[in-house]
Design an enzyme around this catalytic site. Sequence first.
Site, PDB file in Angstrom:
ATOM      1  N   LYS A   3       0.830  -1.199   0.000  1.00 32.56           N
ATOM      2  CA  LYS A   3       0.000   0.000   0.000  1.00 32.56           C
ATOM      3  C   LYS A   3       0.869   1.256   0.000  1.00 32.56           C
ATOM      4  O   LYS A   3       0.624   2.190  -0.766  1.00 32.56           O
ATOM      5  CB  LYS A   3      -0.895  -0.032   1.246  1.00 32.56           C
ATOM      6  CG  LYS A   3      -2.092   0.862   1.173  1.00 32.56           C
ATOM      7  CD  LYS A   3      -2.987   0.676   2.398  1.00 32.56           C
ATOM      8  CE  LYS A   3      -3.692  -0.658   2.391  1.00 32.56           C
ATOM      9  NZ  LYS A   3      -4.374  -0.977   3.647  1.00 32.56           N
ATOM     10  N   ARG A  61      -3.527   2.958   8.407  1.00 39.15           N
ATOM     11  CA  ARG A  61      -3.812   1.644   7.787  1.00 39.15           C
ATOM     12  C   ARG A  61      -2.568   0.785   7.778  1.00 39.15           C
ATOM     13  O   ARG A  61      -1.458   1.280   7.584  1.00 39.15           O
ATOM     14  CB  ARG A  61      -4.240   1.811   6.330  1.00 39.15           C
ATOM     15  CG  ARG A  61      -5.518   2.560   6.130  1.00 39.15           C
ATOM     16  CD  ARG A  61      -5.624   2.893   4.648  1.00 39.15           C
ATOM     17  NE  ARG A  61      -6.453   4.061   4.451  1.00 39.15           N
ATOM     18  CZ  ARG A  61      -7.665   4.029   3.913  1.00 39.15           C
ATOM     19  NH1 ARG A  61      -8.176   2.903   3.514  1.00 39.15           N
ATOM     20  NH2 ARG A  61      -8.358   5.125   3.773  1.00 39.15           N
ATOM     21  N   GLY A 112      -6.640 -10.478   7.977  1.00 38.64           N
ATOM     22  CA  GLY A 112      -6.353 -10.891   9.354  1.00 38.64           C
ATOM     23  C   GLY A 112      -5.588  -9.820  10.113  1.00 38.64           C
ATOM     24  O   GLY A 112      -5.484  -9.857  11.325  1.00 38.64           O
ATOM     25  N   MET A 165      -4.701  -5.636  11.145  1.00 40.29           N
ATOM     26  CA  MET A 165      -5.539  -4.557  11.645  1.00 40.29           C
ATOM     27  C   MET A 165      -6.242  -3.811  10.513  1.00 40.29           C
ATOM     28  O   MET A 165      -5.654  -3.522   9.487  1.00 40.29           O
ATOM     29  CB  MET A 165      -4.706  -3.574  12.440  1.00 40.29           C
ATOM     30  CG  MET A 165      -5.587  -2.677  13.278  1.00 40.29           C
ATOM     31  SD  MET A 165      -4.691  -1.291  13.929  1.00 40.29           S
ATOM     32  CE  MET A 165      -4.820  -0.161  12.575  1.00 40.29           C
ATOM     33  N   ARG A 215      -4.224  -1.310  -5.516  1.00 40.59           N
ATOM     34  CA  ARG A 215      -3.410  -2.537  -5.423  1.00 40.59           C
ATOM     35  C   ARG A 215      -3.872  -3.493  -6.505  1.00 40.59           C
ATOM     36  O   ARG A 215      -4.980  -3.346  -7.045  1.00 40.59           O
ATOM     37  CB  ARG A 215      -3.550  -3.184  -4.050  1.00 40.59           C
ATOM     38  CG  ARG A 215      -4.978  -3.574  -3.758  1.00 40.59           C
ATOM     39  CD  ARG A 215      -5.106  -4.170  -2.391  1.00 40.59           C
ATOM     40  NE  ARG A 215      -6.507  -4.305  -2.050  1.00 40.59           N
ATOM     41  CZ  ARG A 215      -6.957  -4.595  -0.848  1.00 40.59           C
ATOM     42  NH1 ARG A 215      -6.128  -4.755   0.151  1.00 40.59           N
ATOM     43  NH2 ARG A 215      -8.232  -4.725  -0.620  1.00 40.59           N
ATOM     44  N   HIS A 229      -2.254 -40.268   5.975  1.00 42.63           N
ATOM     45  CA  HIS A 229      -2.849 -41.125   4.955  1.00 42.63           C
ATOM     46  C   HIS A 229      -4.047 -40.458   4.308  1.00 42.63           C
ATOM     47  O   HIS A 229      -4.168 -40.381   3.080  1.00 42.63           O
ATOM     48  CB  HIS A 229      -3.252 -42.462   5.589  1.00 42.63           C
ATOM     49  CG  HIS A 229      -3.943 -43.360   4.630  1.00 42.63           C
ATOM     50  ND1 HIS A 229      -5.312 -43.425   4.543  1.00 42.63           N
ATOM     51  CD2 HIS A 229      -3.459 -44.195   3.682  1.00 42.63           C
ATOM     52  CE1 HIS A 229      -5.632 -44.273   3.585  1.00 42.63           C
ATOM     53  NE2 HIS A 229      -4.528 -44.761   3.056  1.00 42.63           N
ATOM     54  N   SER A 266      14.152 -40.915  -7.354  1.00 43.11           N
ATOM     55  CA  SER A 266      12.965 -40.107  -7.130  1.00 43.11           C
ATOM     56  C   SER A 266      12.954 -39.751  -5.656  1.00 43.11           C
ATOM     57  O   SER A 266      12.987 -40.640  -4.792  1.00 43.11           O
ATOM     58  CB  SER A 266      11.712 -40.897  -7.513  1.00 43.11           C
ATOM     59  OG  SER A 266      10.581 -40.091  -7.274  1.00 43.11           O
ATOM     60  N   CYS A 289       8.717 -37.232  -5.809  1.00 40.60           N
ATOM     61  CA  CYS A 289       7.333 -37.731  -5.789  1.00 40.60           C
ATOM     62  C   CYS A 289       6.694 -37.596  -4.425  1.00 40.60           C
ATOM     63  O   CYS A 289       5.591 -38.059  -4.200  1.00 40.60           O
ATOM     64  CB  CYS A 289       7.263 -39.160  -6.294  1.00 40.60           C
ATOM     65  SG  CYS A 289       8.181 -40.314  -5.269  1.00 40.60           S
ATOM     66  N   TYR A 338      11.989 -33.725 -13.202  1.00 39.89           N
ATOM     67  CA  TYR A 338      10.531 -33.638 -13.125  1.00 39.89           C
ATOM     68  C   TYR A 338      10.051 -33.598 -11.681  1.00 39.89           C
ATOM     69  O   TYR A 338      10.787 -33.963 -10.753  1.00 39.89           O
ATOM     70  CB  TYR A 338       9.874 -34.817 -13.857  1.00 39.89           C
ATOM     71  CG  TYR A 338      10.087 -36.162 -13.188  1.00 39.89           C
ATOM     72  CD1 TYR A 338       9.228 -36.598 -12.179  1.00 39.89           C
ATOM     73  CD2 TYR A 338      11.141 -36.990 -13.548  1.00 39.89           C
ATOM     74  CE1 TYR A 338       9.427 -37.816 -11.543  1.00 39.89           C
ATOM     75  CE2 TYR A 338      11.338 -38.210 -12.932  1.00 39.89           C
ATOM     76  CZ  TYR A 338      10.475 -38.618 -11.918  1.00 39.89           C
ATOM     77  OH  TYR A 338      10.680 -39.813 -11.296  1.00 39.89           O
TER      78      TYR A 338
HETATM   79  C1  PEP Z   1       7.621 -40.308   0.100  1.00 41.03           C
HETATM   80  O1  PEP Z   1       8.027 -40.850   1.114  1.00 41.03           O
HETATM   81  O2  PEP Z   1       7.826 -39.111  -0.166  1.00 41.03           O
HETATM   82  C2  PEP Z   1       6.818 -41.060  -0.865  1.00 41.03           C
HETATM   83  C3  PEP Z   1       6.440 -40.510  -2.012  1.00 41.03           C
HETATM   84  O3  PEP Z   1       6.411 -42.303  -0.493  1.00 41.03           O
HETATM   85  P1  PEP Z   1       5.182 -42.562   0.480  1.00 41.03           P
HETATM   86  O4  PEP Z   1       4.473 -41.282   0.711  1.00 41.03           O
HETATM   87  O5  PEP Z   1       4.335 -43.572  -0.188  1.00 41.03           O
HETATM   88  O6  PEP Z   1       5.865 -43.087   1.701  1.00 41.03           O
END
Ligand code: PEP
Length: 877
Positions: free
Chosen positions: A24, A94, A103, A105, A338, A456, A766, A833, A853
């Site tokens: 601002k 402000r 969130g 002021m 803004r 999970h 990975s 991953c 990747y």
């Molecule tokens: C990980 O541990 O980051 C992974 C991809 O395997 P998982 O979440 O299945 O343990």
Amino acid sequence: MDNKKYVYLFNEGSEDMRNLLGGKGANLAQMTRLGIPVPFGFTVTTEACNKYYEDGKVISKDVKAQVDAALETLEKKTGKTFGKGPNPLLVSVRSGARVSMPGMMDTILNLGLNEETVEVMAKLTNNPRFAYDSYRRFIQMFADVVMGVEKKLFEGLLDEVKEANGYKFDTDLTADDLKGLVVKFKELYKKEKGEDFPTDPAVQLVEAITAVFRSWDNPRADVYRRLNDIPSSWGTAVNVQEMVFGNKGNTSGTGVAFSRNPSTGEKGIFAEYLMNAQGEDVVAGIRTPEDISSLEKRNPAVYKQFIDIVNNLETHYKDMQDMEFTIEDGKLFFLQTRNGKRTAQAALKIAVDLVEEGLLTKEQAILKVEPKQLDTLLHPTFDQAALKKADVIAKGLPASPGAAAGKIAFSAEEAKERHANGEKVVLVRLETSPEDIEGMIAAEGILTVRGGMTSHAAVVARGMGACCVAGCGDVKVHEEERYIEVGGKKYTDKDYLSLDGNTGNVYGEAVSTVEPEISGYFGTFMGWADEIRKLKVRTNADTPRDAHTAVKYGAEGIGLCRTEHMFFGEDRIPAMREMIVAKTEEQRRKGLAKLLPMQREDFIGLYEAMEYRPVTIRFLDPPLHEFLPHADEDIAALAKEMGLTFEDLKATVESLHEFNPMMGHRGCRLAVSYPEIAEMQTRAVIEAALEVSGKHPEWNVIPEIMIPLVGEIKELKYVKDVVVKTAKAVMAEKGKEIEFKVGTMIEIPRAALTADEIAKEAEFFSFGTNDLTQMTFGFSRDDAGAFLGDYYDKKIYESDPFAKLDQTGVGKLVKMAAELGKSTRPDIKLGICGEHGGDPSSVEFCHSVGLNYVSCSPYRVPLARLAAAQAQVKNPR
Ligand code: PEP
Ligand code: MG
């Protein structure tokens, strides 16, 4: 004295000083430079805010002295005096951080008023009504935002006066009514705070500035910062600006304007205003604001000037602007501008239009859309009008986006059954386990009491694109008695819950939802992102359905297929259990033989869904006890089904119990103990690949087999040998050859530390950053949610390391392992991953350390594509 400049007048700053002046402040300075009519003022810097905290939450003498000096300049410039007649200077205060932060002021207007100045103002303007209206507003705002006296207490007093006099609008109140109200407001203040309302404007100002600094660290702001990756070290600036008045009478007014429609992105100014009103009236909804078009009749000159300024500001900032303006006695002022907040749909349309209008390059446009925003495009959302009326009864972690409403189901089984009967249900569990998968699919959404962002429930829900709120400790589940308790109220299977997976909010009623609309702008915009990015984007998918979804969203391969998820289906789990409880290799092979054809079909399905795209299949990973029942009655039922005695099966289940299963007999350790499991999986992969490539040689299927949880080269070599031997045997049997690759996950710190050795055997890495984070920090990914809150409160951690990669620690291991891996095998393929593969800042990190990747859940693929393109624009490689 540290000689630092903590206060900047508006004519001393510019738009590129955002970090110091806040968004601002920087924009006010820039508007001043551009010659736009902005009431003059000054900005107290973000460094002053940091200093406030360093000094133990006090405003230092230095800062105060510089504020006084700036005030003096402001007095000179305006010809007004702060706290005195003949022409009293009133100011607004402000907050203004580097990025706009809900969130914090809110605004305080009319600061500088007291008994003396209010009278002077009344005479000066010949408008006592205006003066007392401003004063009562000031008392209420100051009491509310600075001193924490609830606004509704003041509003109650205001309503009493309106009611007693039969008034409909605030504007019906007379000067005398307002004068009386000021007395009542002050009495209320004294009653609540035990002291008189501060009359010295200098005190008012310091208190207000302090309140802004304080609000940087309030719990709401903290939560917002954590969700949006805003470090607490940024601090907030404070803007102090000469007041102009929209409530001076019928030639005055105030309003808000967007240079384009913030909901649809449609071109054209979108603005509303109210005559004879002050700032908050427009948004408070007490009176209905008028569309800006009526200003043209009311005051054509001001209207024209308004339109010109809005257009200029948009052209200058090259983005849709959100502005506040005030007309005082027929004179127009802009109070702020803004980059406007917008829906995801609008964001895409605006970005594409701005490129087509020649205002932005594609690269610049790519930076204009928040990757996380794309999520809302792919999931149902709540109907905003319905949402406004609903009460939040509890709050958990926004584990997987979307909006869900349904009646409460207490088990996966129940969710599945009731869903099959056409009912909409929300699955409420203490936590979920892999057995719950079918119930999770059937449910509209999932609510868990325990568990963090990589629990999970969270991982699976994100994978499915199902809405999930996790770790919601406010909910007490009484599964046996079939009710939950929230805030002292009971909810049964007849009651509805609604979950907001974007905020973690839980509502105790059915809030209606709307399906997302994906426009053509999405395709154009994402096409640009794909042209720009260097990082490939794969997906974590275990089923052809997920794979198809991911391809639709632009996935270029599968980076992780968690094969264990395939074994929980009703048709699979008996064979899986048979394999697990086997006492001999022979028995185990019998169970595995039943699994083989199913597993082969799974892989065929995946290869067909992905066609020519690469598919990485990870071998069995979780501890085996996850597949077994634990309650006595379930064990008894299974024993009967399997022709075992209860005692026998119970003993097996108990023997599989581990104190710390996450660091127990799982991952490649299973294949070391039972190589026949890896044999079966290899056979299934190779047979599937041979079959699919027989039909579609043009796809050039090259299986990628990934061994999980490796920590030692010999361990990898042992399992790899089993894989290679089996693969060769299968190919010999079939009389057909196929190329395949064996790689590993890097998810144990020791694997990262010895990555040069590991790369001798692994053809690709990975990074499994879920486990790597768990094991580097040494805290459980399923339990850390319970105590991480304390770490945020105490500023030890600023964000959830399971959601946003800890670049300092875990990231160092990733970077090092990538370098070590390349030193051994220069062409090694590197990917990630873990859940971080779908988090924008983590994607940026992966780009910067040269991974090939990222792999993430299907619904996050667009987000990752955009984050990867943004990474390339910011830091080309
Ligand atoms: C990980 O541990 O980051 C992974 C991809 O395997 P998982 O979440 O299945 O343990
Ligand atoms: Mg793992």
